[in-house]
Design a protein around this motif. Sequence first.
Motif, PDB file in Angstrom:
ATOM      1  N   ASP A  82      39.034 -29.145 -26.144  1.00  0.00           N
ATOM      2  CA  ASP A  82      39.447 -28.675 -27.467  1.00  0.00           C
ATOM      3  C   ASP A  82      40.204 -27.358 -27.365  1.00  0.00           C
ATOM      4  O   ASP A  82      41.209 -27.139 -28.038  1.00  0.00           O
ATOM      5  N   LEU A  83      39.753 -26.474 -26.482  1.00  0.00           N
ATOM      6  CA  LEU A  83      40.425 -25.194 -26.289  1.00  0.00           C
ATOM      7  C   LEU A  83      41.820 -25.373 -25.689  1.00  0.00           C
ATOM      8  O   LEU A  83      42.775 -24.708 -26.112  1.00  0.00           O
ATOM      9  N   GLU A  84      41.946 -26.274 -24.731  1.00  0.00           N
ATOM     10  CA  GLU A  84      43.256 -26.519 -24.121  1.00  0.00           C
ATOM     11  C   GLU A  84      44.262 -27.031 -25.146  1.00  0.00           C
ATOM     12  O   GLU A  84      45.430 -26.644 -25.129  1.00  0.00           O
ATOM     13  N   LEU A  85      43.834 -27.905 -26.041  1.00  0.00           N
ATOM     14  CA  LEU A  85      44.747 -28.433 -27.056  1.00  0.00           C
ATOM     15  C   LEU A  85      45.068 -27.403 -28.132  1.00  0.00           C
ATOM     16  O   LEU A  85      46.178 -27.381 -28.663  1.00  0.00           O
ATOM     17  N   ARG A  86      44.109 -26.544 -28.450  1.00  0.00           N
ATOM     18  CA  ARG A  86      44.331 -25.537 -29.495  1.00  0.00           C
ATOM     19  C   ARG A  86      45.207 -24.385 -29.000  1.00  0.00           C
ATOM     20  O   ARG A  86      45.693 -23.601 -29.813  1.00  0.00           O
ATOM     21  N   MET A  87      45.383 -24.249 -27.690  1.00  0.00           N
ATOM     22  CA  MET A  87      46.260 -23.184 -27.185  1.00  0.00           C
ATOM     23  C   MET A  87      47.696 -23.366 -27.653  1.00  0.00           C
ATOM     24  O   MET A  87      48.463 -22.408 -27.719  1.00  0.00           O
ATOM     25  N   LEU A  88      48.084 -24.610 -27.931  1.00  0.00           N
ATOM     26  CA  LEU A  88      49.437 -24.897 -28.382  1.00  0.00           C
ATOM     27  C   LEU A  88      49.555 -24.891 -29.899  1.00  0.00           C
ATOM     28  O   LEU A  88      50.619 -25.219 -30.436  1.00  0.00           O
ATOM     29  N   GLN A  89      48.471 -24.567 -30.614  1.00  0.00           N
ATOM     30  CA  GLN A  89      48.476 -24.666 -32.074  1.00  0.00           C
ATOM     31  C   GLN A  89      49.353 -23.585 -32.688  1.00  0.00           C
ATOM     32  O   GLN A  89      49.326 -22.416 -32.274  1.00  0.00           O
ATOM     33  N   ILE A  90      50.157 -23.975 -33.677  1.00  0.00           N
ATOM     34  CA  ILE A  90      50.998 -23.044 -34.446  1.00  0.00           C
ATOM     35  C   ILE A  90      50.304 -22.799 -35.777  1.00  0.00           C
ATOM     36  O   ILE A  90      50.102 -23.731 -36.563  1.00  0.00           O
ATOM     37  N   ILE A  91      49.963 -21.540 -36.035  1.00  0.00           N
ATOM     38  CA  ILE A  91      49.164 -21.227 -37.220  1.00  0.00           C
ATOM     39  C   ILE A  91      50.006 -21.371 -38.483  1.00  0.00           C
ATOM     40  O   ILE A  91      49.611 -22.027 -39.449  1.00  0.00           O
ATOM     41  N   ASP A  92      51.199 -20.778 -38.497  1.00  0.00           N
ATOM     42  CA  ASP A  92      52.050 -20.794 -39.689  1.00  0.00           C
ATOM     43  C   ASP A  92      53.044 -21.939 -39.566  1.00  0.00           C
ATOM     44  O   ASP A  92      54.120 -21.800 -38.969  1.00  0.00           O
TER      45      ASP A  92
END
Length: 915
Positions: free
Chosen positions: A811-821
């Motif tokens: 889950d952490l590896e996938l969330r590293m690419l997350q764009i907040i805005d």
Amino acid sequence: MGIFEPFRALGYITDGTPFTVQRRGMETFITLSTGKSWQIYNCAKLNLVLAGPELVKKIRALASWRDFTFAASGCDIVVFKRAHQVATWSGHKAKVAFLLLFGKHILSLDLQGSLLIWTAVELDPNKALVGQIQLGEKFYPSCIMHPDTYLNKVIVGSEEGTLQLWNISTQKKLYEFKGWGSSIRCCVSSPALDVVGIGCADGKIHVHNLRFDEEVVTFTHATRGAVTALAFRTDGQPLLAAGGSSGVISVWNLEKKRLHSVIKDAHYSSICSLYFFANEPVLMSSSTDNSIKMWIFDTSDGEARLLRFRSGHSAPPTCIRYYGKGRHILSAGQDRAFRFFSVIQDQQSRELSQGHVVKRAKKLKLKEEEIKLPPVIAFDAAEIRERDWCNVVTCHLDDPCAYTWRLQNFVIGEHILRPSCEVPTAVKACSISTCGNFAVIGTEGGWIERFNLQSGFSRGSYIDIGEEEPCGHHGAVVGLACEAMNALLISGGYNGDIKIWDFKGRELKFRWEVGAPLVKIVYHAGNGLLATAADDMILRLYDVTAVRIVRKFVGHMDRVTDLCFSEDGKWLLSSSMDGTIRIWDVISSRQLDAIHVDAAPTALSISPNMDMLATTHVDKNGIYLWANRMMYSGAEDIESFISGEQVVNVPMPTVSSRKDSEDTEEDTLVKDQAIKKLGTSNSLIGNLCSAQLTPGLVTLAMLPKTQWQSLVNLDIIKMRNKPIEPPKKPEKAPFFLQSLSTLSGERIFVHNSVTDSGDQDEAEKFITAAQSGNKNEGFSAFMKLLHSCMETGDFAAVTDYLKSLSPSAVDLELRMLQIIDNENITETEHAVELKGIGMLLDYFISEVFYNNNFEFVQALIRLFLKIHGETIRRQISLQEKARQLLELQSSTWQRLDTSFQNTRCMITFLSNSQF
């Protein structure tokens, strides 16, 4: 080695070697010999604990001490620590017949009267031998024992009837007892001081005082034969149990000096060991009939009743068949027993009840063996009606009736099928219809008759009007088979003719002449092929639908004993008295494999999954299992396993299964060939079993269920694990730690070595690393791995990396690419994140296309879309890849749903059908 390799042997409990008992803590264990191997059972439930490896020669004596087991094999003593052989003691010039545990020493006695003393503490053969005693030239030992409280002394009985008392410390003979003129068979110590019990070959039991060399009392065994085992009860009751060569256990009252009770038919053959558990009213007995039994004296009249037992065939089995999806085996032998063996758990093995045999034997004053049905020569079973009525039919030697069995309750059925022919003859063959409603039996006189299994009533006979007499065959019926749809009945006669009948109308439709007397016929309902074996040792295959012969197999050099088809109908397996088991390929019409064993096989059966082959052999009381090497290897090419026309000598399976870690040279060669064929990918080399069988299938990742399910429910797990109480304020830091403020207002503690150095930049770097948690380092490593796999087109390394992580780490590896805005996304500012999301989409497209790691990839896709779904919706560059992934997902799940729907419809149809 061919397609099948030795796996293990079932049904072996004990042979004629006396057992040894050892108490470890609160539990008692018994060590038994099974010929060339040994087994350890826990006496609490008589469950198997340990099985030793097979030795070269037969075991003649056993002893156990702590974790060590000592087995006398030939002229040597083999030492095992648990199941591993650790030493071999050699020193005897004759066969070692007796072993005695004497403190920390092992005494070994051979047939020529040589007594060697070994220390159990030392395993080195050169240091273990500490003493040697020669009993005498004309003294042939028959037993050895240690009298309680007699320090360093043993008593040795002889075939001549004399006894000798020896001091093993000084190695001197102290006294010789004259005996009673009969060979001594056993000698045991009693709870009373200086008193021992001695059993003789003439059937007499002598209770003797050693100190005064006086006889206390003499008993005569209840039945004829030698006294082979003795045991004194140690819980305060003055009882002595004596076992004889006839299988009867007599219990004597020592105070009243008379017979207390008799356990008739305790065993079917000679009793080799008796043992009363310390301070318990429980007696353990073993016999050469391949059984051990525990008897408890808790009845009102003081007699013993059977508490628990383990047993196998006491005579070689002749008919076997897999039952219950390959988990069980039905077996019938020459010992008049019909048995149910569990392939998985030995405790579930049992003998099917033949009614109140014990009560009828007592009433008629006969042995239980005489009350039992004659040996089974043929049987058939139908699993579909197990819960409704009797689903097994057996034919017995020289018996004019067939018997039904209810396998759900493991008892004989209420119906006896008696043919209605004018001259009753022995039933030779039987078959149960596919629906399980009807049983067809054939007799030695050629009569064929159909019965309803639910009611036991006759439903007509099959008569060939072309015969001289009204019957189905002119001669004995050797085999029967029912067609899958209950449209046809196939029968084979000993005179060499095969007849096809209309099942319902009972009319003859076709007839074949084989040209030689038939021995066996087997029908496969799936492909409609009938296999026959005749006296000319030629196997013939007939197509029942096309009514013609389609195959001939020649190769056996002696009488064919059994035939069976594989579940898919592609293989035909045959056994012969020439000692070979041959596998024939029906499609290519050739011999795939042939193995030769020391004992000629008498029956065989292959499991429905084709992973195991069960065989029985001449003069062998067990069932031997052979593992299919093709099922447990990554190689798909059958050519790497088959031996063709060459006959390969293979050793028989042993009681202990083969270790998985032991790979033969042939196994290694097969694996290497499989690796070359599948490719040189590290993933394929490491996981041969995960290779796709066909493109239309999906391959699972074989991960624990919780690992990929947690990815889907990670938010729920986090909410459930959230602490109820708010986090407490940390205690005051030690004086040598200084605090610094972070950008978020939190304070972290830094060691003096950082702040005192005067380098403020180092402190700021420390704060940044603490806040980020080294995120950049993990992000860059994953991105590099993903980018390198994109260039090669092989994402196996990415899958292996993600498999090695925990659900939270994935889950952490996938969330590293997350764009907040997501509303203000620019390709220049978020180029790295967008490129990473695009590469992940390419990875998912590749995995879904090749159907690899299916359940794990599906969980990853769900988590990925949950995190990055909004970003993909707003970016045109990612939408095309997402659309391609959607098409692949839809086609894959549509194909799977079609297969699932077909299976559900078939199950629903079969469960609601009334046959």
